[in-house]
Design a protein around this motif. Structure first.
Motif, PDB file in Angstrom:
ATOM      1  N   ALA A  65       0.449  11.887   1.744  1.00 39.77           N
ATOM      2  CA  ALA A  65      -0.390  12.771   2.564  1.00 39.77           C
ATOM      3  C   ALA A  65       0.150  14.187   2.506  1.00 39.77           C
ATOM      4  O   ALA A  65       1.310  14.415   2.174  1.00 39.77           O
ATOM      5  CB  ALA A  65      -0.424  12.273   4.015  1.00 39.77           C
ATOM      6  N   CYS A  67      -5.808   7.569  -7.246  1.00 37.94           N
ATOM      7  CA  CYS A  67      -5.822   6.891  -5.944  1.00 37.94           C
ATOM      8  C   CYS A  67      -7.023   5.958  -5.776  1.00 37.94           C
ATOM      9  O   CYS A  67      -8.112   6.238  -6.279  1.00 37.94           O
ATOM     10  CB  CYS A  67      -5.814   7.913  -4.809  1.00 37.94           C
ATOM     11  SG  CYS A  67      -4.326   8.938  -4.770  1.00 37.94           S
ATOM     12  N   VAL A  78      -5.134   3.502   8.136  1.00 34.54           N
ATOM     13  CA  VAL A  78      -4.622   4.731   7.532  1.00 34.54           C
ATOM     14  C   VAL A  78      -5.549   5.886   7.895  1.00 34.54           C
ATOM     15  O   VAL A  78      -6.777   5.777   7.759  1.00 34.54           O
ATOM     16  CB  VAL A  78      -4.523   4.616   5.999  1.00 34.54           C
ATOM     17  CG1 VAL A  78      -3.820   5.850   5.420  1.00 34.54           C
ATOM     18  CG2 VAL A  78      -3.790   3.351   5.594  1.00 34.54           C
ATOM     19  N   HIS A 131      -5.439  10.589   8.699  1.00 37.67           N
ATOM     20  CA  HIS A 131      -4.682  11.800   8.390  1.00 37.67           C
ATOM     21  C   HIS A 131      -3.691  12.179   9.486  1.00 37.67           C
ATOM     22  O   HIS A 131      -2.489  12.325   9.221  1.00 37.67           O
ATOM     23  CB  HIS A 131      -5.620  12.980   8.145  1.00 37.67           C
ATOM     24  CG  HIS A 131      -4.885  14.279   7.975  1.00 37.67           C
ATOM     25  ND1 HIS A 131      -4.035  14.510   6.915  1.00 37.67           N
ATOM     26  CD2 HIS A 131      -4.821  15.403   8.750  1.00 37.67           C
ATOM     27  CE1 HIS A 131      -3.498  15.716   7.023  1.00 37.67           C
ATOM     28  NE2 HIS A 131      -3.947  16.273   8.129  1.00 37.67           N
ATOM     29  N   ILE A 146       1.108   5.296   0.387  1.00 38.09           N
ATOM     30  CA  ILE A 146       0.322   6.330   1.069  1.00 38.09           C
ATOM     31  C   ILE A 146       1.039   7.662   0.951  1.00 38.09           C
ATOM     32  O   ILE A 146       2.193   7.805   1.381  1.00 38.09           O
ATOM     33  CB  ILE A 146       0.127   5.974   2.553  1.00 38.09           C
ATOM     34  CG1 ILE A 146      -0.519   4.595   2.683  1.00 38.09           C
ATOM     35  CG2 ILE A 146      -0.727   7.026   3.241  1.00 38.09           C
ATOM     36  CD1 ILE A 146      -0.200   3.887   3.972  1.00 38.09           C
ATOM     37  N   VAL A 170      -3.268   5.370  -1.486  1.00 38.40           N
ATOM     38  CA  VAL A 170      -4.134   6.144  -0.595  1.00 38.40           C
ATOM     39  C   VAL A 170      -3.594   7.570  -0.476  1.00 38.40           C
ATOM     40  O   VAL A 170      -2.398   7.763  -0.243  1.00 38.40           O
ATOM     41  CB  VAL A 170      -4.199   5.518   0.816  1.00 38.40           C
ATOM     42  CG1 VAL A 170      -5.178   6.309   1.697  1.00 38.40           C
ATOM     43  CG2 VAL A 170      -4.597   4.064   0.743  1.00 38.40           C
ATOM     44  N   ALA A 174      -3.896  10.508   2.023  1.00 32.56           N
ATOM     45  CA  ALA A 174      -4.369  10.608   3.404  1.00 32.56           C
ATOM     46  C   ALA A 174      -4.588  12.047   3.864  1.00 32.56           C
ATOM     47  O   ALA A 174      -4.122  12.465   4.918  1.00 32.56           O
ATOM     48  CB  ALA A 174      -3.395   9.900   4.337  1.00 32.56           C
ATOM     49  N   TYR A 185       6.754  10.061   0.807  1.00 29.47           N
ATOM     50  CA  TYR A 185       5.556   9.235   0.920  1.00 29.47           C
ATOM     51  C   TYR A 185       5.975   7.870   1.449  1.00 29.47           C
ATOM     52  O   TYR A 185       7.167   7.552   1.540  1.00 29.47           O
ATOM     53  CB  TYR A 185       4.809   9.130  -0.412  1.00 29.47           C
ATOM     54  CG  TYR A 185       5.416   8.194  -1.433  1.00 29.47           C
ATOM     55  CD1 TYR A 185       4.961   6.881  -1.571  1.00 29.47           C
ATOM     56  CD2 TYR A 185       6.442   8.617  -2.290  1.00 29.47           C
ATOM     57  CE1 TYR A 185       5.500   6.024  -2.529  1.00 29.47           C
ATOM     58  CE2 TYR A 185       6.977   7.766  -3.244  1.00 29.47           C
ATOM     59  CZ  TYR A 185       6.509   6.473  -3.356  1.00 29.47           C
ATOM     60  OH  TYR A 185       7.043   5.620  -4.294  1.00 29.47           O
ATOM     61  N   VAL A 211       0.847  -1.190   0.000  1.00 31.47           N
ATOM     62  CA  VAL A 211       0.000   0.000   0.000  1.00 31.47           C
ATOM     63  C   VAL A 211       0.885   1.244   0.000  1.00 31.47           C
ATOM     64  O   VAL A 211       1.722   1.417   0.901  1.00 31.47           O
ATOM     65  CB  VAL A 211      -0.931   0.027   1.229  1.00 31.47           C
ATOM     66  CG1 VAL A 211      -1.872   1.234   1.143  1.00 31.47           C
ATOM     67  CG2 VAL A 211      -1.727  -1.269   1.351  1.00 31.47           C
ATOM     68  N   ALA A 248      -0.637   4.209   9.493  1.00 29.71           N
ATOM     69  CA  ALA A 248       0.009   5.234   8.676  1.00 29.71           C
ATOM     70  C   ALA A 248      -0.760   6.537   8.812  1.00 29.71           C
ATOM     71  O   ALA A 248      -1.995   6.539   8.817  1.00 29.71           O
ATOM     72  CB  ALA A 248       0.057   4.802   7.213  1.00 29.71           C
TER      73      ALA A 248
END
Length: 317
Positions: free
Chosen positions: A7, A55, A121, A123, A5, A32, A34, A190, A3, A155
């Motif tokens: 953000a 995503c 997961v 924020h 991720i 993802v 986030a 990331y 995965v 995460a």
């Protein structure tokens, strides 16, 4: 299962494009985003469109809530502050349909490779969108955020300072920021979580991108607060950077930075920093190093170790 991720992209389209390009090479099973997708960048709409296209799951961040009108935090509540003008400018750029989509985003996402081994997961933390999981927090404080979480790994982002840590048997990692890093490294960060026979492991990857393209867009598009946004983007650190860096290294099982060994006069030996070492260069030079004017973006994995792991602040976007 793998995965990826990202953000805290914050409307930084060139950084987002570079990160997604590197993610495509990693070829994860899921991608993802986030939270904190649009606010503070020159291309909020274009960035959101790209993320929704690429995503598999998109989560809500605190600034996404501000944009959607759910609530306001920090200086965005002050009528005469420049951030209020920035908020309205970003809303105008996004338009009502996208604002509604941001307001309907979920809080979290789970991935379950097998029973009892979920990756959670979110924020900022499993409880809310505002509290940052600073790497300097003591064990007891961090445990309170995860005491009711049934997962093997978590995460998150929000702090814009990537690091890894063990909380008991739980692996946690701040994977941000893909738009405005604040750990002394201009390159977007990331995370890639991979499930192995020994459990979850996490790799923090760094990617070069054209920083000048992002800063020039803030000026060209007359983004409210542009000079300050450019300063934060290029400064790339908090005032208490040293304490954050020392804590992150400690959680990673790395020794504290030793004394700087200088080469003898006349020696032409390039300095090669360790993965978590602060780049000792002035902002203009940092801008040049991370600008990505080369033809290819280069991703640097910060850590791939599955067992040893290594969260004041302008966190309101």
């Amino acid at each position: 299962m793998r995965v990826a991720i990202l953000a805290d992209i914050h409307g930084n389209l060139p950084a987002c494009e570079a990160v997604l390009e590197d993610i495509a090479r990693v070829a994860p099973d899921y991608i993802v985003a986030a939270g904190d997708l649009a606010l503070r960048g020159a291309h909020p709409r274009e960035t959101v469109e790209l993320l929704f296209d690429r995503c598999d799951s998109i989560l809500m961040g605190n600034t996404d809530c501000y944009l959607a009108g759910h609530y306001l935090g920090g200086a965005y509540r002050e009528r005469d502050h420049w951030k209020t003008e920035l908020l309205q400018w970003t809303r105008d750029q996004l338009g009502e349909p996208w604002l509604k989509k941001l307001g309907a985003l979920p809080f979290s996402q789970r991935y379950s490779p097998r029973k009892g081994q979920d990756l959670f997961v979110c924020h900022a933390n499993p409880r809310n969108l505002e509290d940052s999981l600073d790497p300097t927090l003591d064990e007891a404080t961090v445990r309170r955020y995860f005491q009711n979480l049934d997962a093997a790994a978590c995460a998150f982002g929000h702090l814009h300072f990537p690091y890894r840590r063990r909380v008991g048997r739980l692996l946690i990692a701040d994977v941000a920021s893909a738009g405005i890093p604040r750990d002394g490294d201009l390159r977007p960060a990331y995370g890639v979580f991979t499930y192995t026979p020994k459990g979850w492991r996490v790799q923090i990857r760094r990617v070069r991108y054209p920083v000048r393209k992002a800063t020039q867009a803030l000026t060209a598009r007359r983004v409210p607060g542009g000079p300050l946004l450019i300063h934060k983007l290029v400064e790339a650190r908090y005032r208490h950077h040293k304490a954050l860096m020392e804590a992150a290294r400690r959680h990673s099982g790395l020794p504290p930075p030793g004394p700087v060994l200088r080469p003898p006069p006349g020696a032409n030996i390039p300095h090669r920093p360790t993965p978590l070492e602060l780049p000792v260069v002035a902002p203009p030079m940092m801008l040049k190093q991370a600008s990505g004017d080369e033809e290819h973006h280069h991703a640097t994995p910060v850590d791939e170790e599955p067992t040893q792991i290594s969260g004041v602040l302008d966190l309101d976007g």
